[in-house]
Write a protein that holds these residues in place. Structure first.
Motif, mmCIF file in Angstrom:
data_model
loop_
_atom_site.group_PDB
_atom_site.id
_atom_site.type_symbol
_atom_site.label_atom_id
_atom_site.label_comp_id
_atom_site.label_asym_id
_atom_site.label_seq_id
_atom_site.Cartn_x
_atom_site.Cartn_y
_atom_site.Cartn_z
ATOM 1 N N PRO A 112 0.833 -1.218 0.000
ATOM 2 C CA PRO A 112 0.000 0.000 0.000
ATOM 3 C C PRO A 112 0.862 1.261 0.000
ATOM 4 O O PRO A 112 1.935 1.302 0.603
ATOM 5 C CB PRO A 112 -0.801 -0.114 1.304
ATOM 6 N N GLU A 113 0.377 2.282 -0.685
ATOM 7 C CA GLU A 113 1.132 3.531 -0.822
ATOM 8 C C GLU A 113 1.469 4.153 0.523
ATOM 9 O O GLU A 113 2.549 4.708 0.705
ATOM 10 C CB GLU A 113 0.342 4.519 -1.680
ATOM 11 N N ARG A 114 0.575 4.050 1.496
ATOM 12 C CA ARG A 114 0.844 4.665 2.804
ATOM 13 C C ARG A 114 2.047 4.004 3.476
ATOM 14 O O ARG A 114 2.808 4.658 4.179
ATOM 15 C CB ARG A 114 -0.390 4.622 3.694
ATOM 16 N N PHE A 115 2.256 2.702 3.236
ATOM 17 C CA PHE A 115 3.426 2.030 3.812
ATOM 18 C C PHE A 115 4.692 2.449 3.084
ATOM 19 O O PHE A 115 5.744 2.633 3.696
ATOM 20 C CB PHE A 115 3.274 0.515 3.763
ATOM 21 N N THR A 116 4.585 2.615 1.774
ATOM 22 C CA THR A 116 5.739 3.058 0.993
ATOM 23 C C THR A 116 6.188 4.449 1.446
ATOM 24 O O THR A 116 7.376 4.705 1.612
ATOM 25 C CB THR A 116 5.388 3.082 -0.505
ATOM 26 N N LYS A 117 5.208 5.336 1.659
ATOM 27 C CA LYS A 117 5.526 6.689 2.119
ATOM 28 C C LYS A 117 6.136 6.668 3.512
ATOM 29 O O LYS A 117 7.078 7.402 3.799
ATOM 30 C CB LYS A 117 4.276 7.565 2.102
ATOM 31 N N LEU A 118 5.606 5.820 4.383
ATOM 32 C CA LEU A 118 6.148 5.703 5.732
ATOM 33 C C LEU A 118 7.593 5.210 5.694
ATOM 34 O O LEU A 118 8.463 5.749 6.383
ATOM 35 C CB LEU A 118 5.286 4.753 6.573
ATOM 36 N N GLU A 169 9.680 5.593 3.274
ATOM 37 C CA GLU A 169 10.461 6.716 2.752
ATOM 38 C C GLU A 169 10.827 7.691 3.861
ATOM 39 O O GLU A 169 11.973 8.138 3.978
ATOM 40 C CB GLU A 169 9.620 7.457 1.702
ATOM 41 N N GLN A 170 9.836 8.042 4.684
ATOM 42 C CA GLN A 170 10.060 8.970 5.796
ATOM 43 C C GLN A 170 11.070 8.397 6.793
ATOM 44 O O GLN A 170 11.957 9.113 7.271
ATOM 45 C CB GLN A 170 8.744 9.268 6.511
#
Length: 48
Positions: free
Chosen positions: A22-28, A30-31
């Motif tokens: 999921p995109e939200r995990f990818t963004k997390l 990244e952060q």
């Protein structure tokens, strides 16, 4: 019966492993990587 359960569980987990992250995990992730890199940059260099 146990073999059927094993086969079904393997099939379910194999299908789940093929799903995209999921995109939200990818963004997390990244952060978190950026924070780790920033902390690494803040460390004083060891002259030894």
């Amino acid at each position: 019966m146990n073999q059927q359960i094993d086969d079904n569980l393997r099939r379910v987990y194999a299908d789940a492993a093929k799903e995209p992250v999921p995109e939200r995990f990818t963004k997390l992730l990244e952060q978190l990587r950026k924070q780790a890199a920033d902390k690494q940059d803040e460390r004083p260099e060891d002259d030894s």
